[in-house]
Design an enzyme around this catalytic site. Sequence first.
Site, PDB file in Angstrom:
ATOM      1  N   ASP A   1      30.647 -66.473  72.613  1.00 34.80           N
ATOM      2  CA  ASP A   1      30.663 -65.397  71.611  1.00 34.80           C
ATOM      3  C   ASP A   1      29.318 -64.806  71.624  1.00 34.80           C
ATOM      4  OD1 ASP A   1      29.521 -66.871  69.175  1.00 34.80           O
ATOM      5  OD2 ASP A   1      31.380 -68.273  69.018  1.00 34.80           O
TER       6      ASP A   1
ATOM      7  N   LYS B   1      34.251 -63.035  71.517  1.00 32.45           N
ATOM      8  CA  LYS B   1      35.521 -64.052  70.970  1.00 32.45           C
ATOM      9  C   LYS B   1      36.396 -63.363  70.041  1.00 32.45           C
ATOM     10  CE  LYS B   1      34.864 -67.921  69.218  1.00 32.45           C
ATOM     11  NZ  LYS B   1      34.015 -69.542  68.656  1.00 32.45           N
TER      12      LYS B   1
ATOM     13  N   ARG C   1      39.051 -64.905  66.557  1.00 35.11           N
ATOM     14  CA  ARG C   1      39.515 -65.493  65.928  1.00 35.11           C
ATOM     15  C   ARG C   1      40.553 -65.356  64.861  1.00 35.11           C
ATOM     16  NH1 ARG C   1      38.840 -71.341  65.911  1.00 35.11           N
ATOM     17  NH2 ARG C   1      36.617 -71.567  67.117  1.00 35.11           N
TER      18      ARG C   1
ATOM     19  N   ASP D   1      27.316 -73.793  73.047  1.00 32.41           N
ATOM     20  CA  ASP D   1      27.485 -73.995  71.758  1.00 32.41           C
ATOM     21  C   ASP D   1      26.641 -74.519  70.608  1.00 32.41           C
ATOM     22  OD1 ASP D   1      28.735 -72.054  70.211  1.00 32.41           O
ATOM     23  OD2 ASP D   1      31.180 -72.236  70.738  1.00 32.41           O
TER      24      ASP D   1
ATOM     25  N   GLY E   1      37.613 -77.699  70.853  1.00 34.10           N
ATOM     26  CA  GLY E   1      37.675 -77.023  72.626  1.00 34.10           C
ATOM     27  C   GLY E   1      37.497 -75.927  72.682  1.00 34.10           C
TER      28      GLY E   1
HETATM   29  C1  R5P Z   1      32.244 -70.625  66.124  1.00 37.52           C
HETATM   30  O1  R5P Z   1      32.025 -69.824  65.861  1.00 37.52           O
HETATM   31  C2  R5P Z   1      31.313 -72.106  66.356  1.00 37.52           C
HETATM   32  O2  R5P Z   1      30.007 -71.494  66.926  1.00 37.52           O
HETATM   33  C3  R5P Z   1      31.880 -72.701  67.626  1.00 37.52           C
HETATM   34  O3  R5P Z   1      32.388 -71.856  69.014  1.00 37.52           O
HETATM   35  C4  R5P Z   1      33.592 -73.023  67.264  1.00 37.52           C
HETATM   36  O4  R5P Z   1      32.841 -74.003  65.774  1.00 37.52           O
HETATM   37  C5  R5P Z   1      33.741 -74.234  68.176  1.00 37.52           C
HETATM   38  O5  R5P Z   1      35.724 -74.293  67.644  1.00 37.52           O
HETATM   39  P1  R5P Z   1      36.674 -74.743  68.583  1.00 37.52           P
HETATM   40  O6  R5P Z   1      36.399 -75.554  69.476  1.00 37.52           O
HETATM   41  O7  R5P Z   1      37.764 -75.129  67.867  1.00 37.52           O
HETATM   42  O8  R5P Z   1      36.748 -73.861  69.589  1.00 37.52           O
END
Ligand code: R5P
Length: 295
Positions: A165, A188, A190, A215, A221
Amino acid sequence: MTVYALDSSNGLAARIGRAIGDRVVLLEGKEFPDGESYVRVPQRPEGPAILVASLHPPQDKNFVKLLLALEAISALKPEGLFVVVPYLAYARQDKRFLEGEPISVKVILRSIEAAGATGLVVVDVHKPSALSEHLSIPHRNAMPSREVAEYFKGRLRSPLVLAPDAGALERAKIVAEHLSADYDYLVKERDRVTGEVRAQPKSMDVQGRDVLIVDDIISTGGTVALAASTVLRQGASRVFAACTHAVMVKGALDLMMSSGVEEVVATDTVPSPVSRITVAPAIVEALKSLFDEVL
Ligand code: R5P
């Protein structure tokens, strides 16, 4: 100096103590029959004290232990109390996304300061500006970019480092620079209520190349899986993923691997089966720079 370790340190206190040549003291701990935590400092500090405590799951329990330990150490009057929090839980809730929500990171940071910390080192915090926004004590954000790049050096063909992102772009750029690789990012979105992630369509130069997704956190994941399937659809040859904090919930590794990721690797801020890179050198560098400022 005296390096104190809570059991959430995951070996980092010992690595830090070894690197700076100081003794490491493990804090005593137990749980009362009703579930409350108890900690005790078994030895008085000599000179300044460093407390190493990560806030990985169980986050709330580890946070309470950290606050209790801070109060206990500061009552013994060290010449400075520096706290190392390799994984700062609650850092992603850095604003009120929906009306009525708390700014959780503010609560966590201000509590650490109020409990007696005179300096703070965190690792790859979600939004670095949150530190100066909510703290009045000196602080550092240690980045393990060099260590992550070293892990992949020489293993990737025509690499592209991908931020899943826009907020992760700076991190990906630094890893890419260490690897002399290109970098790019996905946009991205959410859903704030369901947590579901979607990527905006974007064409990237990934044909026949190895893509390294970088990240800060992997939780479900879902973000890595989405980024991996996006670049594989566009012709990427192989996809690898690296994160700093592997707060991986059950099923996260399977989700990522089944989306085509060859390997997932993380640092040791959170204990996990993929935590193969240590952040100790980055923390030691940050501590030294903090000491130069305040001691
Ligand atoms: C969100 O902005 C964080 O930088 C991570 O991308 C996020 O926490 C990842 O979470 P998940 O593995 O649940 O997609």
